[in-house]
Design an enzyme around this catalytic site. Structure first.
Site, short mmCIF file in Angstrom:
data_model
loop_
_atom_site.label_atom_id
_atom_site.label_comp_id
_atom_site.label_asym_id
_atom_site.label_seq_id
_atom_site.Cartn_x
_atom_site.Cartn_y
_atom_site.Cartn_z
N TYR A 96 0.85 -1.14 -0.02
CA TYR A 96 0.02 0.06 -0.16
C TYR A 96 0.78 1.25 -0.08
CZ TYR A 96 -3.12 3.67 1.93
OH TYR A 96 -3.68 4.92 2.09
N LYS B 112 1.20 4.50 -2.87
CA LYS B 112 1.21 5.66 -2.56
C LYS B 112 2.34 6.62 -2.90
CE LYS B 112 -3.03 5.88 -1.46
NZ LYS B 112 -4.04 7.04 -1.96
P1 NAD Z 1 -12.52 4.63 1.41
O1 NAD Z 1 -12.16 3.05 0.79
O2 NAD Z 1 -13.51 4.65 2.29
O3 NAD Z 1 -12.54 5.48 0.26
C1 NAD Z 1 -12.30 5.21 -1.12
C2 NAD Z 1 -13.29 5.17 -2.19
O4 NAD Z 1 -12.73 5.12 -3.52
C3 NAD Z 1 -14.25 3.88 -1.92
O5 NAD Z 1 -15.57 4.36 -1.66
C4 NAD Z 1 -14.18 3.27 -3.14
O6 NAD Z 1 -15.37 2.36 -3.49
C5 NAD Z 1 -13.54 4.02 -4.19
N1 NAD Z 1 -12.51 3.47 -5.09
C6 NAD Z 1 -11.52 2.76 -4.88
N2 NAD Z 1 -10.82 2.34 -6.05
C7 NAD Z 1 -11.71 2.65 -7.05
C8 NAD Z 1 -11.53 2.94 -8.40
N3 NAD Z 1 -10.47 2.20 -9.20
N4 NAD Z 1 -12.49 3.81 -9.11
C9 NAD Z 1 -13.49 4.25 -8.53
N5 NAD Z 1 -13.84 4.48 -7.27
C10 NAD Z 1 -12.71 3.87 -6.50
O7 NAD Z 1 -11.43 5.08 1.92
P2 NAD Z 1 -10.83 6.47 2.78
O8 NAD Z 1 -10.33 6.20 4.20
O9 NAD Z 1 -11.98 7.18 2.30
O10 NAD Z 1 -9.57 6.89 1.89
C11 NAD Z 1 -9.69 8.03 0.85
C12 NAD Z 1 -8.44 8.30 0.51
O11 NAD Z 1 -7.41 8.74 1.69
C13 NAD Z 1 -7.57 7.00 -0.25
O12 NAD Z 1 -6.99 7.58 -1.21
C14 NAD Z 1 -6.61 6.51 0.76
O13 NAD Z 1 -5.75 5.83 0.60
C15 NAD Z 1 -6.29 7.85 1.91
N6 NAD Z 1 -5.92 7.84 2.98
C16 NAD Z 1 -6.95 7.45 3.89
C17 NAD Z 1 -6.38 7.43 5.36
C18 NAD Z 1 -7.15 6.89 6.45
O14 NAD Z 1 -6.86 6.93 7.65
N7 NAD Z 1 -8.71 6.73 6.25
C19 NAD Z 1 -5.20 7.69 5.87
C20 NAD Z 1 -4.21 7.76 4.78
C21 NAD Z 1 -4.64 7.98 3.35
C1 UGA Z 2 -4.50 3.76 8.61
C2 UGA Z 2 -5.47 3.38 7.20
O1 UGA Z 2 -6.10 2.07 7.34
C3 UGA Z 2 -4.61 3.45 5.89
O2 UGA Z 2 -5.54 3.37 4.81
C4 UGA Z 2 -4.04 4.74 5.79
O3 UGA Z 2 -3.43 5.01 4.64
C5 UGA Z 2 -3.13 4.84 7.11
O4 UGA Z 2 -3.92 4.75 8.15
C6 UGA Z 2 -2.21 6.13 6.94
O5 UGA Z 2 -2.11 6.75 7.87
O6 UGA Z 2 -1.50 6.24 5.97
P1 UGA Z 2 -3.39 2.25 10.08
O7 UGA Z 2 -2.41 3.34 10.66
O8 UGA Z 2 -2.83 0.86 10.01
O9 UGA Z 2 -3.88 2.59 8.58
O10 UGA Z 2 -4.81 2.12 10.77
P2 UGA Z 2 -5.65 0.87 11.39
O11 UGA Z 2 -6.06 0.23 10.29
O12 UGA Z 2 -6.60 1.52 12.25
O13 UGA Z 2 -4.32 0.32 12.39
C7 UGA Z 2 -3.93 1.05 13.40
C8 UGA Z 2 -3.00 0.13 14.44
O14 UGA Z 2 -4.06 -0.75 14.99
C9 UGA Z 2 -2.07 -0.85 13.72
O15 UGA Z 2 -1.16 -1.09 14.38
C10 UGA Z 2 -3.13 -2.07 13.66
O16 UGA Z 2 -2.17 -3.44 13.41
C11 UGA Z 2 -3.70 -2.12 14.90
N1 UGA Z 2 -4.97 -2.95 14.71
C12 UGA Z 2 -5.69 -2.89 13.79
C13 UGA Z 2 -5.24 -3.75 15.98
O17 UGA Z 2 -4.31 -3.97 16.70
N2 UGA Z 2 -6.32 -4.62 15.84
C14 UGA Z 2 -7.10 -4.36 14.84
O18 UGA Z 2 -8.33 -5.32 14.98
C15 UGA Z 2 -7.03 -3.36 13.76
#
Ligand code: NAD
Ligand code: UGA
Length: 317
Positions: A151, A155
């Site tokens: 992942y 990115k």
């Molecule tokens: P999410 O999965 O809820 O939203 C992503 C959306 O994109 C989904 O609704 C999915 O259906 C759509 N999608 C995926 N692939 C697609 C494609 N090929 N064509 C059209 N639609 C598509 O995730 P999110 O948490 O809302 O993340 C939004 C963005 O932020 C992403 O780029 C993710 O990598 C990034 N991001 C999120 C987090 C987090 O903690 N939520 C952290 C860092 C980065």
């Molecule tokens: C999150 C999002 O899921 C990613 O899409 C995003 O890109 C990323 O943040 C980011 O900041 O870039 P992550 O930080 O791994 O990723 O968030 P969680 O999935 O909520 O996990 C947080 C921590 O909790 C990790 O250490 C994971 O191993 C732990 N975890 C997760 C548990 O201990 N138990 C669980 O059931 C799920």
């Protein structure tokens, strides 16, 4: 303004679109409603958006190039949030990351650069690009050549693709590195949701690896402030952090969710998951200077708001 939001049925996309609609902007949304997690949640977000304002929503994939091109034809800004998220799922379905995060990113870049003049691009990168870096807080000027998950690698590849398109075509493109975003309408695969769900279902909470591991958890409204500031204000920066500058140990996250739910759960310790990093911690100097970004919501408040929403969601889903 007129804004195309990709991934508009997703967690962050929903909140960004909602804010733009509330501000009176015209919003065009695209999402493929993919099955990574329950598409009913994605459809419910779209329904809530439609109730909030005049959303033009299309079900479609980033790979549908002519559709994407048509949707971007007259917008001022493309906010590109569609992606395959999740750090651990990349070991299960690696090609979904290739399709959405590599090919999808290129589709967006090609659509943007072929338009005259090109719209501005604001897109979601990730704190995961800091990978195995040990010096904190993580600054945009740090080297990021140690991604520890696929992942993160996709990115980072997106960041490099955008860098080359800025150079080749003079695009105005800003990548925002989000740090573990949480809140109402959130993502069911993430730790805070899984802990709340386990507590409500009276199941044990699975904790992976060292509970001293920490995440710079960032409340969704703060992230939306940063994204919308970037929509409104062109900046010369290429990459900016959107975090909270307060790493939260996993153990504290669990306790905070327990307090908000009003129950304590049994803990089940599991092994550290491949791809996870030990800590994330955002340096916010640059985003503050460029966007006026200033996170406001503390973990206790943000988790309480999530749990209140989650109770409601469980009652209607
Ligand atoms: P999410 O999965 O809820 O939203 C992503 C959306 O994109 C989904 O609704 C999915 O259906 C759509 N999608 C995926 N692939 C697609 C494609 N090929 N064509 C059209 N639609 C598509 O995730 P999110 O948490 O809302 O993340 C939004 C963005 O932020 C992403 O780029 C993710 O990598 C990034 N991001 C999120 C987090 C987090 O903690 N939520 C952290 C860092 C980065
Ligand atoms: C999150 C999002 O899921 C990613 O899409 C995003 O890109 C990323 O943040 C980011 O900041 O870039 P992550 O930080 O791994 O990723 O968030 P969680 O999935 O909520 O996990 C947080 C921590 O909790 C990790 O250490 C994971 O191993 C732990 N975890 C997760 C548990 O201990 N138990 C669980 O059931 C799920």
């Amino acid at each position: 303004m007129k804004v195309l939001v990709t991934g508009c049925a997703g967690f962050v996309g929903y909140h960004v679109a909602r804010r733009l609609l509330a501000d009176g902007d015209a919003v065009v949304g695209l999402d493929n409603l993919g099955p990574y997690y329950d598409p009913a949640l994605k459809r419910a977000r779209v329904a809530a958006l439609r109730a909030a304002g005049p959303l033009e929503f299309h079900v479609g994939d980033l790979a549908e190039f002519e559709l994407l091109r048509a949707l971007a034809a007259d917008v001022d800004v493309v906010v590109h949030l569609a992606a395959q998220p999740g750090v651990r799922h990349a070991l299960v379905d690696p090609f979904s990351y290739e399709r959405s995060n590599l090919l999808g990113m290129l589709d967006v870049l090609e659509v943007v650069r072929r338009r005259t003049p090109p719209p501005r691009l604001v897109w979601a990168s990730s704190s995961s690009v800091y990978g195995g870096n040990v010096r904190t807080p993580f600054a945009e000027t740090d080297r990021v050549d140690d991604p520890v998950s696929l992942y993160a690698a996709t990115k980072r590849a997106g960041e490099l693709m955008v860098h080359s398109y800025r150079h080749l075509f003079g695009l105005q493109a800003l990548g925002l590195r989000f740090f573990t975003v949480y809140g109402p309408w959130g993502r069911p695969d993430m730790a805070y949701w899984r802990f709340a769900e386990a507590l409500f279902d009276d199941r044990p909470l699975e904790l992976y690896g060292d509970t001293a591991a920490s995440r710079d958890m960032t409340y969704i409204d703060d992230v939306v402030d940063g994204v919308v500031a970037a929509v409104r204000r062109p900046v010369p920066d290429e990459l900016l952090n959107l975090g909270n500058a307060e790493p939260i140990p996993l153990e504290r996250l669990v306790e905070t969710v327990e307090r908000a739910v009003g129950r304590t759960g049994r803990r089940l310790s599991g092994p550290a998951q491949p791809g996870d990093v030990a800590t994330t911690f955002a340096d916010l100097e640059r985003s503050k200077a460029a966007l006026g970004y200033e996170p406001r919501v503390r973990l206790e408040e943000g988790i309480a708001r999530f749990v209140e929403w989650y109770r409601w969601w469980r009652s209607v889903r």
